[in-house]
Design a protein around this motif. Structure first.
Motif, PDB file in Angstrom:
ATOM      1  N   ASP A  89      55.562  51.515-105.132  1.00 31.78           N
ATOM      2  CA  ASP A  89      54.976  52.026-106.367  1.00 31.78           C
ATOM      3  C   ASP A  89      54.300  50.945-107.202  1.00 31.78           C
ATOM      4  O   ASP A  89      53.676  51.265-108.223  1.00 31.78           O
ATOM      5  N   GLY A  90      54.439  49.679-106.814  1.00 30.72           N
ATOM      6  CA  GLY A  90      53.786  48.615-107.550  1.00 30.72           C
ATOM      7  C   GLY A  90      54.589  48.056-108.706  1.00 30.72           C
ATOM      8  O   GLY A  90      54.065  47.273-109.514  1.00 30.72           O
ATOM      9  N   GLU A  91      55.883  48.429-108.793  1.00 30.82           N
ATOM     10  CA  GLU A  91      56.706  47.919-109.887  1.00 30.82           C
ATOM     11  C   GLU A  91      56.995  46.430-109.746  1.00 30.82           C
ATOM     12  O   GLU A  91      57.299  45.754-110.729  1.00 30.82           O
ATOM     13  N   VAL A  92      56.897  45.901-108.537  1.00 29.29           N
ATOM     14  CA  VAL A  92      57.236  44.501-108.287  1.00 29.29           C
ATOM     15  C   VAL A  92      56.112  43.571-108.735  1.00 29.29           C
ATOM     16  O   VAL A  92      56.337  42.582-109.436  1.00 29.29           O
ATOM     17  N   ASP A  93      54.886  43.878-108.340  1.00 24.05           N
ATOM     18  CA  ASP A  93      53.775  42.965-108.608  1.00 24.05           C
ATOM     19  C   ASP A  93      52.577  43.644-109.261  1.00 24.05           C
ATOM     20  O   ASP A  93      51.503  43.050-109.364  1.00 24.05           O
ATOM     21  N   GLY A  94      52.740  44.887-109.675  1.00 25.94           N
ATOM     22  CA  GLY A  94      51.650  45.584-110.327  1.00 25.94           C
ATOM     23  C   GLY A  94      50.611  46.161-109.378  1.00 25.94           C
ATOM     24  O   GLY A  94      49.596  46.710-109.821  1.00 25.94           O
ATOM     25  N   ILE A  95      50.850  46.052-108.046  1.00 29.58           N
ATOM     26  CA  ILE A  95      49.901  46.542-107.051  1.00 29.58           C
ATOM     27  C   ILE A  95      50.589  47.596-106.195  1.00 29.58           C
ATOM     28  O   ILE A  95      51.579  47.294-105.524  1.00 29.58           O
ATOM     29  N   PRO A  96      50.122  48.819-106.173  1.00 27.91           N
ATOM     30  CA  PRO A  96      50.714  49.834-105.282  1.00 27.91           C
ATOM     31  C   PRO A  96      50.545  49.410-103.818  1.00 27.91           C
ATOM     32  O   PRO A  96      49.516  48.857-103.431  1.00 27.91           O
ATOM     33  N   HIS A  97      51.571  49.714-103.018  1.00 27.42           N
ATOM     34  CA  HIS A  97      51.551  49.279-101.608  1.00 27.42           C
ATOM     35  C   HIS A  97      51.728  50.453-100.647  1.00 27.42           C
ATOM     36  O   HIS A  97      52.139  50.247 -99.499  1.00 27.42           O
ATOM     37  N   TRP A  98      51.384  51.668-101.066  1.00 26.98           N
ATOM     38  CA  TRP A  98      51.542  52.808-100.180  1.00 26.98           C
ATOM     39  C   TRP A  98      50.617  52.723 -98.971  1.00 26.98           C
ATOM     40  O   TRP A  98      50.840  53.399 -97.962  1.00 26.98           O
TER      41      TRP A  98
ATOM     42  N   LEU B  15      52.508  40.305 -95.041  1.00 28.53           N
ATOM     43  CA  LEU B  15      53.043  39.106 -95.676  1.00 28.53           C
ATOM     44  C   LEU B  15      53.623  39.437 -97.046  1.00 28.53           C
ATOM     45  O   LEU B  15      54.661  38.896 -97.446  1.00 28.53           O
ATOM     46  N   SER B  16      52.966  40.340 -97.763  1.00 26.24           N
ATOM     47  CA  SER B  16      53.446  40.745 -99.077  1.00 26.24           C
ATOM     48  C   SER B  16      54.807  41.421 -98.983  1.00 26.24           C
ATOM     49  O   SER B  16      55.725  41.136 -99.763  1.00 26.24           O
ATOM     50  N   PHE B  17      54.974  42.305 -97.995  1.00 25.80           N
ATOM     51  CA  PHE B  17      56.250  42.986 -97.807  1.00 25.80           C
ATOM     52  C   PHE B  17      57.339  41.979 -97.444  1.00 25.80           C
ATOM     53  O   PHE B  17      58.480  42.083 -97.905  1.00 25.80           O
ATOM     54  N   GLY B  18      56.992  40.977 -96.649  1.00 27.11           N
ATOM     55  CA  GLY B  18      57.954  39.939 -96.298  1.00 27.11           C
ATOM     56  C   GLY B  18      58.430  39.176 -97.527  1.00 27.11           C
ATOM     57  O   GLY B  18      59.619  38.849 -97.654  1.00 27.11           O
ATOM     58  N   ARG B  19      57.511  38.872 -98.449  1.00 28.66           N
ATOM     59  CA  ARG B  19      57.898  38.167 -99.678  1.00 28.66           C
ATOM     60  C   ARG B  19      58.834  39.029-100.525  1.00 28.66           C
ATOM     61  O   ARG B  19      59.791  38.530-101.127  1.00 28.66           O
ATOM     62  N   TYR B  20      58.557  40.328-100.567  1.00 27.83           N
ATOM     63  CA  TYR B  20      59.416  41.253-101.315  1.00 27.83           C
ATOM     64  C   TYR B  20      60.836  41.254-100.736  1.00 27.83           C
ATOM     65  O   TYR B  20      61.826  41.153-101.489  1.00 27.83           O
TER      66      TYR B  20
ATOM     67  N   GLY C 231      63.549  51.286 -95.728  1.00 28.86           N
ATOM     68  CA  GLY C 231      64.646  51.150 -96.676  1.00 28.86           C
ATOM     69  C   GLY C 231      64.244  51.758 -98.013  1.00 28.86           C
ATOM     70  O   GLY C 231      63.155  52.313 -98.173  1.00 28.86           O
ATOM     71  N   ASN C 232      65.119  51.633 -98.991  1.00 25.22           N
ATOM     72  CA  ASN C 232      64.821  52.146-100.331  1.00 25.22           C
ATOM     73  C   ASN C 232      63.955  51.130-101.073  1.00 25.22           C
ATOM     74  O   ASN C 232      64.397  50.453-102.008  1.00 25.22           O
ATOM     75  N   TYR C 233      62.726  51.028-100.614  1.00 24.14           N
ATOM     76  CA  TYR C 233      61.815  50.004-101.118  1.00 24.14           C
ATOM     77  C   TYR C 233      60.700  50.622-101.971  1.00 24.14           C
ATOM     78  O   TYR C 233      59.581  50.119-102.020  1.00 24.14           O
ATOM     79  N   ASN C 234      61.007  51.721-102.655  1.00 27.18           N
ATOM     80  CA  ASN C 234      59.975  52.430-103.401  1.00 27.18           C
ATOM     81  C   ASN C 234      59.470  51.648-104.607  1.00 27.18           C
ATOM     82  O   ASN C 234      58.337  51.856-105.045  1.00 27.18           O
ATOM     83  N   SER C 235      60.285  50.746-105.152  1.00 23.83           N
ATOM     84  CA  SER C 235      59.792  49.923-106.258  1.00 23.83           C
ATOM     85  C   SER C 235      58.638  49.045-105.794  1.00 23.83           C
ATOM     86  O   SER C 235      57.697  48.791-106.557  1.00 23.83           O
ATOM     87  N   TYR C 236      58.693  48.602-104.551  1.00 24.41           N
ATOM     88  CA  TYR C 236      57.582  47.831-103.983  1.00 24.41           C
ATOM     89  C   TYR C 236      56.384  48.742-103.726  1.00 24.41           C
ATOM     90  O   TYR C 236      55.251  48.417-104.093  1.00 24.41           O
TER      91      TYR C 236
END
Length: 736
Positions: free
Chosen positions: A68-77, A104-109, A61-66
């Motif tokens: 790129d780390g905009e959600v929690d300050g941690i990049p998730h690429w 688990l982190s992606f699930g929380r997002y 999905g359009n989950y680039n904010s996740y």
């Protein structure tokens, strides 16, 4: 056909805001996608009277904010699915949209974004396509998950059959985990915050298609999750036209493939309280076909689905905007064109008919031989050639078949071990049902409706030994088991229960049974059997000691399977086991006749169906005294006499609109028709008298409606146009 929208018999998904051009007038709509416009889109569709659900991708999905780390300050690429050569596996590249490892982190997002939809008042959530590609499993996130799950360092999936199998099992587990946690958490939130019981569904391709396209997904594991309320069977032209091989010929067999796909999805929920919607798509993701091609294949999938009467709920289209506003190649190859008017009318007729398919079933002719071909989730776990040096083909999603064949492995894509067991019987009119091997241990009596089972462990594996105790008892009680396999599959040597022994307190693999077949035959008392037929209790076993893919290579191969079934049931001589081959399928659901004439079958004779019937695939809803179907053709018909209301009077047969407020007076009748703006529409009704005039009113302005009276059937066809605001009043007079 008038019904309460709360029944949710029909629905569609759409990512765009409300627009009258694609207001299909179904019962519910699935607003698609989590973005800033989501809340407003939910509001718009609600205001138009729809029950509103939300659908979003759980794998992409359009989950680039996740990312790129905009959600929690941690990049998730590092959570993107990665191939063997460290290439991201993408759903789209503008912007870059990777398939995700469901951490688990992606699930929380996802939970935090779904919470917004719950706050907006949606009644259900659809978490679409939990997909992990077979050629994935190389990202850092997946390596961490491997270490936690298996308590050992990651092994490259291509290293061995065992590594590939274990990687795929982990992929399925990860999606099961994220779905269970996410759905349970959001259900709890909705109940606590709003006192609302939120429902969760999983739109998913069939197990057959995921295996053929080399995708891993939880599939039947999801029925064990209390938090999942049901599914959408994502089966359409794009999945069902994937070529397969039968009697040595590789080609598209859309009807037969769709029949098997819908069949396995009906099996997924049989005997449970889970909801299943069958999906149809009038076009597909590949935009390069003509409208004529789309229509031909769409009608095949519709008929294939209706031959499975255990399901009577439907997603009538994904993306109606691309159907009614999109353009596709013209027949002459000169540019692109919008949907032809007749096809649009036919589509709407089918869509509204689908809302009335919850009918009693009348099987035409005699009760057929009930045959199940067993398939399992483990089919998805062994879809990579075990040679570490073999080519590593990329993902196949149905949009570029030529490209995959050039760089990949056509033989692998064919999925011949399964089709070699199913098509020889299906093509001879035997209503083959793909049965879920994993259900055998979930539901007591799961196999009891079936006379014959066809099984091979050359492309699936039994996850637990107690499955064999159930199979052995079923044979003892009178079942006919056809086993096809030569124990040649390299995946027999994976670390699994059938080849595990305890020696000196340590596990030692590869020492007990060479294949799970040996354990099954031991339970059947056939340890020394090599091939042929053996009687076991009241039933029996026929063993074709060859690879099931070989059955696809020639007519002789298909005949060997058909003959094995006939020989075994002939030897058992049970009244319920009668081999009757035919070149068609035909059932009746209430007044609806669903039929398919088969090609490559026992005969090229056409299938004749007597009338009077209404052709629901005809834009003018023609009344026919006889329907003659050539091999390869399908039909959806309305039996005029069996559907005629006992009390007489006005009654709807079919329409390309949602019909409301149908009423009769001394001088005629009238109704309200709702549907996509400005499209030509039609309705056929029982009418006791011949009309003298017909009008339709759009926003108070009158226009003449065309009509045709059929005196023999005492029915009338009314043709009109949907208004700009999706509402038309139709008035018909039969006396002045």
């Amino acid at each position: 056909m008038s019904r309460d929208r709360k029944e949710e018999r029909t629905g569609f998904q759409e990512s765009a805001p409300y627009h009258p051009d694609y207001d299909l007038q179904t019962d519910f709509v699935m607003v698609y996608g989590i973005d800033e416009s989501m809340t407003e889109r939910i509001k718009q569709w609600k205001e138009k009277g729809y029950i509103v659900h939300l659908m979003t991708g759980v794998a992409w999905g359009n989950y680039n904010s996740y990312l790129d780390g905009e959600v929690d300050g941690i990049p998730h690429w590092d959570e993107a699915q990665m191939g063997r050569h460290q290439q991201m596996i993408l759903h789209g590249d503008q912007p870059v949209i990777p398939y995700m490892v469901p951490t688990l982190s992606f699930g929380r997002y996802l939970a935090e974004h779904i919470r917004i939809a719950v706050d907006a008042g949606v009644e259900a959530i659809h978490l679409e396509e939990p997909e992990f590609w077979v050629n994935g499993g190389y990202s850092e996130a997946f390596k961490r998950e491997w270490q936690l799950y298996y308590k050992e360092l990651w092994i490259p999936p291509h290293a061995s059959p065992d590594a590939q199998y274990r990687a795929s099992k982990l992929k399925a587990y990860l999606y099961t985990r994220v779905l269970d946690r996410l759905c349970a958490e959001m259900k709890d939130y909705a109940l606590q915050r709003y006192g609302r019981v939120l429902r969760f569904y999983v739109p998913t391709h069939s197990l057959i298609n995921y295996t053929q396209w080399r995708i891993v997904s939880p599939q039947s594991q999801l029925v064990e999750l209390a938090s999942i309320d049901g599914y959408i069977a994502q089966i359409w032209t794009g999945t069902s036209r994937t070529p397969n091989v039968y009697e040595g010929v590789r080609k598209e067999r859309t009807f037969e493939t769709a029949y098997l796909e819908y069949g396995v999805m009906q099996e997924l929920v049989r005997g449970t309280d889970r909801r299943m919607w069958f999906l149809h798509d009038p076009i597909e993701d590949n935009p390069n076909y003509t409208w004529a091609d789309y229509k031909q294949n769409y009608l095949k999938t519709v008929v294939a689905s209706l031959l499975h009467p255990g399901v009577a709920h439907y997603e009538v289209a994904p993306w109606p905007r691309r159907i009614f506003q999109g353009t596709y190649p013209a027949e002459e190859g000169a540019g692109k064109e919008n949907i032809p008017a007749d096809y649009a009318t036919t589509l709407l007729q089918v869509m509204h008919t689908l809302g009335n398919l919850d009918q009693n079933v009348i099987e035409i002719d005699q009760i057929p031989l009930q045959v199940g071909v067993l398939i399992a989730d483990s089919a998805m776990f062994q879809r990579m050639k075990p040679d570490p040096e073999a080519p590593h083909p990329g993902k196949y999603d149905g949009t570029d078949p030529e490209g995959f064949q050039q760089e990949g492995d056509t033989e692998l894509l064919d999925f011949s071990p399964f089709y070699g067991l199913a098509l020889p019987l299906l093509k001879y009119g035997i209503p083959v049902r793909p049965l879920l091997l994993d259900h055998v241990r979930r539901y007591p009596g799961y196999l009891s409706p079936y006379h014959v089972l066809v099984l091979s462990y050359e492309f699936i594996k039994p996850e637990y030994p107690d499955i064999h105790y159930v199979l052995a008892q079923w044979v003892q009680d009178g079942g006919a088991l056809i086993y096809v396999g030569d124990d040649s599959d390299p995946y027999h040597a994976i670390r699994a229960w059938w080849n595990l022994e305890q020696q000196d307190g340590k596990k030692k693999f590869g020492t007990k049974y060479h294949s799970p077949r040996e354990h099954l035959f031991e339970q059947l008392g056939l340890k020394k059997m090599k091939s042929g037929i053996e009687i076991v209790g009241k039933g029996g076993v026929a063993w074709l000691n060859e690879h099931p893919a070989d059955l696809t290579l020639s007519t002789a191969g298909a005949n060997r399977l058909r003959q094995a079934v006939q020989d075994l049931i002939g030897m058992l001589n049970q009244p319920a086991m009668q081999w009757v081959s035919r070149s068609y399928f035909k059932i009746k659901r209430g007044p609806y006749i669903i039929a398919a004439a088969l090609d490559e079958s026992v005969s090229d004779e056409p299938l004749s169906i007597p009338g009077p019937v209404v052709d629901l695939f005809d834009a003018k809803l023609a009344v026919l005294n006889q329907v003659v179907m050539k091999p390869g053709e399908q039909a959806l018909l309305y039996d005029i006499e069996s559907g005629r209301p006992a009390a007489g009077g006005i009654s709807l047969i079919a329409a390309s609109s949602r019909i409301e407020a149908l009423s009769e007076s001394a001088t005629g009748f009238q109704f309200v028709a709702r549907g996509p703006a400005r499209l030509q529409a039609a309705a056929r009704l029982y009418s006791k008298e011949k009309p003298v005039s017909a009008q339709y009113f759009v926003q108070g302005k009158a226009a003449a409606a065309s009509w045709e009276w059929d005196p023999d059937s005492q029915t009338v066809l009314i043709q009109y146009e949907h208004g700009n605001e999706n509402r038309t009043e139709v008035h018909v007079r039969w006396s002045s």
